[in-house]
Design a protein around this motif. Structure first.
Motif, short mmCIF file in Angstrom:
data_model
loop_
_atom_site.label_atom_id
_atom_site.label_comp_id
_atom_site.label_asym_id
_atom_site.label_seq_id
_atom_site.Cartn_x
_atom_site.Cartn_y
_atom_site.Cartn_z
N GLU A 11 0.94 -1.19 0.09
CA GLU A 11 -0.04 -0.03 -0.02
C GLU A 11 0.88 1.17 0.04
O GLU A 11 0.31 2.37 -0.23
CB GLU A 11 -0.94 0.22 1.18
CG GLU A 11 -2.05 -1.12 1.20
CD GLU A 11 -3.04 -0.48 0.13
OE1 GLU A 11 -3.43 0.43 0.17
OE2 GLU A 11 -3.35 -1.63 -0.90
N ASN A 12 2.06 1.09 0.45
CA ASN A 12 3.14 2.11 0.63
C ASN A 12 4.08 2.22 -0.53
O ASN A 12 5.24 2.56 -0.35
CB ASN A 12 3.57 2.23 1.78
CG ASN A 12 2.79 2.88 2.75
OD1 ASN A 12 2.33 4.01 3.09
ND2 ASN A 12 1.96 2.22 3.72
N ASP A 13 3.68 1.39 -1.73
CA ASP A 13 4.52 1.50 -2.89
C ASP A 13 5.81 0.50 -2.88
O ASP A 13 6.71 1.05 -3.44
CB ASP A 13 4.97 2.71 -3.43
CG ASP A 13 3.70 3.59 -3.82
OD1 ASP A 13 2.69 3.13 -4.32
OD2 ASP A 13 3.93 4.98 -3.60
N CYS A 14 5.98 -0.28 -1.72
CA CYS A 14 6.98 -1.29 -1.72
C CYS A 14 7.04 -2.04 -3.13
O CYS A 14 6.19 -2.59 -3.86
CB CYS A 14 6.75 -2.31 -0.81
SG CYS A 14 7.73 -3.80 -0.66
N ARG A 15 8.36 -2.15 -3.73
CA ARG A 15 8.64 -2.71 -5.02
C ARG A 15 8.77 -4.17 -4.84
O ARG A 15 8.50 -5.07 -5.79
CB ARG A 15 9.83 -2.14 -5.59
CG ARG A 15 9.53 -0.77 -6.32
CD ARG A 15 10.40 -0.65 -7.23
NE ARG A 15 11.29 0.64 -7.19
CZ ARG A 15 12.34 0.89 -7.77
NH1 ARG A 15 12.88 -0.06 -8.56
NH2 ARG A 15 13.02 2.09 -7.83
N GLU A 16 9.43 -4.73 -3.80
CA GLU A 16 9.45 -5.93 -3.67
C GLU A 16 9.54 -6.31 -1.81
O GLU A 16 10.01 -5.57 -1.28
CB GLU A 16 11.03 -6.30 -4.03
CG GLU A 16 11.55 -7.94 -3.96
CD GLU A 16 12.85 -8.07 -4.45
OE1 GLU A 16 13.61 -9.02 -4.07
OE2 GLU A 16 13.39 -7.20 -5.29
N PHE A 17 9.00 -7.51 -1.88
CA PHE A 17 8.66 -8.15 -0.41
C PHE A 17 9.46 -9.47 -0.32
O PHE A 17 8.94 -10.20 -1.12
CB PHE A 17 7.37 -7.87 -0.04
CG PHE A 17 7.09 -8.27 1.33
CD1 PHE A 17 7.08 -7.42 2.29
CD2 PHE A 17 6.89 -9.50 1.86
CE1 PHE A 17 6.97 -7.56 3.58
CE2 PHE A 17 6.76 -9.86 3.15
CZ PHE A 17 6.45 -8.87 4.18
N SER A 18 10.35 -9.49 0.60
CA SER A 18 11.00 -10.91 0.93
C SER A 18 10.76 -11.11 2.33
O SER A 18 10.72 -10.23 3.27
CB SER A 18 12.18 -11.21 0.64
OG SER A 18 12.65 -10.58 -0.80
N SER A 19 10.28 -12.61 2.64
CA SER A 19 10.29 -13.02 4.18
C SER A 19 10.69 -14.43 3.95
O SER A 19 10.62 -15.27 3.14
CB SER A 19 8.82 -12.89 4.80
OG SER A 19 7.92 -13.54 3.96
N SER A 20 11.00 -15.03 5.36
CA SER A 20 11.34 -16.27 5.56
C SER A 20 11.28 -16.65 7.00
O SER A 20 11.64 -15.85 7.79
CB SER A 20 12.69 -16.66 4.65
OG SER A 20 13.07 -17.85 5.04
N THR A 21 11.04 -17.79 7.31
CA THR A 21 11.18 -18.49 8.52
C THR A 21 12.45 -19.33 8.56
O THR A 21 12.74 -19.74 9.57
CB THR A 21 9.88 -19.11 9.00
OG1 THR A 21 9.61 -20.17 8.19
CG2 THR A 21 8.70 -18.25 8.96
N ASP A 22 12.84 -19.61 7.78
CA ASP A 22 14.10 -20.80 7.37
C ASP A 22 15.24 -19.65 7.97
O ASP A 22 15.72 -18.73 7.42
CB ASP A 22 14.45 -21.10 6.07
CG ASP A 22 15.51 -21.60 5.82
OD1 ASP A 22 15.49 -22.91 6.34
OD2 ASP A 22 16.33 -21.32 5.11
N PRO A 23 15.90 -20.30 8.90
CA PRO A 23 17.17 -19.56 9.66
C PRO A 23 18.21 -18.90 8.54
O PRO A 23 18.79 -18.09 8.76
CB PRO A 23 17.73 -20.65 10.75
CG PRO A 23 16.53 -21.52 11.06
CD PRO A 23 15.75 -21.74 9.52
N GLU A 24 18.29 -19.76 7.57
CA GLU A 24 19.46 -19.56 6.57
C GLU A 24 18.94 -18.63 5.68
O GLU A 24 19.91 -17.64 5.31
CB GLU A 24 19.96 -20.78 5.83
CG GLU A 24 20.86 -21.70 6.53
CD GLU A 24 22.24 -21.28 7.17
OE1 GLU A 24 22.82 -20.45 6.48
OE2 GLU A 24 22.30 -21.29 8.19
#
Length: 181
Positions: free
Chosen positions: A56-69
């Motif tokens: 909603e605030n013009d983020c171009r890319e979003f990454s997330s992870s629960t994997d520790p590495e």
């Protein structure tokens, strides 16, 4: 609300310095979150909420992870920012790194970072090397410079600029000794 453990910010100058080593082409700025959660389902809900707000605030890319590495890899850019700017801002043998250390109420941190960046951009000596790293979940941020310690004029400019950034923090109910005293 979302129980945020850490929230860190790198502006476009910091990201450009890191980009040479760690991140993809064309990244403007980055906001890093570390979340606390009582369950995987709630964690996924938190990540979806942050993703939605980001988009909603013009983020171009979003990454997330629960994997520790993967998490380690995502946070590496944040941890390399300081060292990347140290390397980038040493334009000659006598350049040393200098950092401000201010902290403001969380409700004022976005405004203060924008205003600090304006102060830096308006300064002909330091406009190219005023990268910002912020522990914005705490209201704390640093503006990094490369300064020639043997150039009296450059040292005067640095003092004026850092005094102005400090005054900005104080005028917004903050402090000039954010975390390093």
């Amino acid at each position: 609300g979302i129980p945020v453990g850490r929230m860190e910010f790198l502006d476009e100058i910091a990201m450009k310095c890191v980009e040479k080593k760690e991140v993809g082409e064309g990244v403007k700025a980055a906001l890093f979150f570390e979340l606390s959660s009582s369950s995987e389902a709630y964690l996924n809900e938190q990540m979806e909420t942050i993703k939605w707000v980001s988009e909603e605030n013009d983020c171009r890319e979003f990454s997330s992870s629960t994997d520790p590495e993967e998490r380690k890899k995502l946070w590496k850019a944040r941890h390399m920012a300081y060292y990347s700017m140290l390397d980038a801002f040493k334009f000659g043998k006598e350049k040393v790194a200098y950092s401000t250390d201010v902290c403001v109420p969380i409700t004022k941190v976005g405004h203060c970072i924008k205003e600090a960046k304006k102060l830096v951009l308006d300064n002909p000596t330091f406009s190219k090397c005023g990268g910002v790293i912020g522990h914005v979940g705490d209201g704390n941020f640093h503006v990094f410079f490369g300064v020639d310690k043997n150039d009296p004029e450059e040292m005067r400019e640095l003092k004026k600029l850092t005094d102005d950034i400090g005054r900005l923090a104080l005028d917004n109910l903050g402090t000039i000794t954010g975390e390093h005293g």
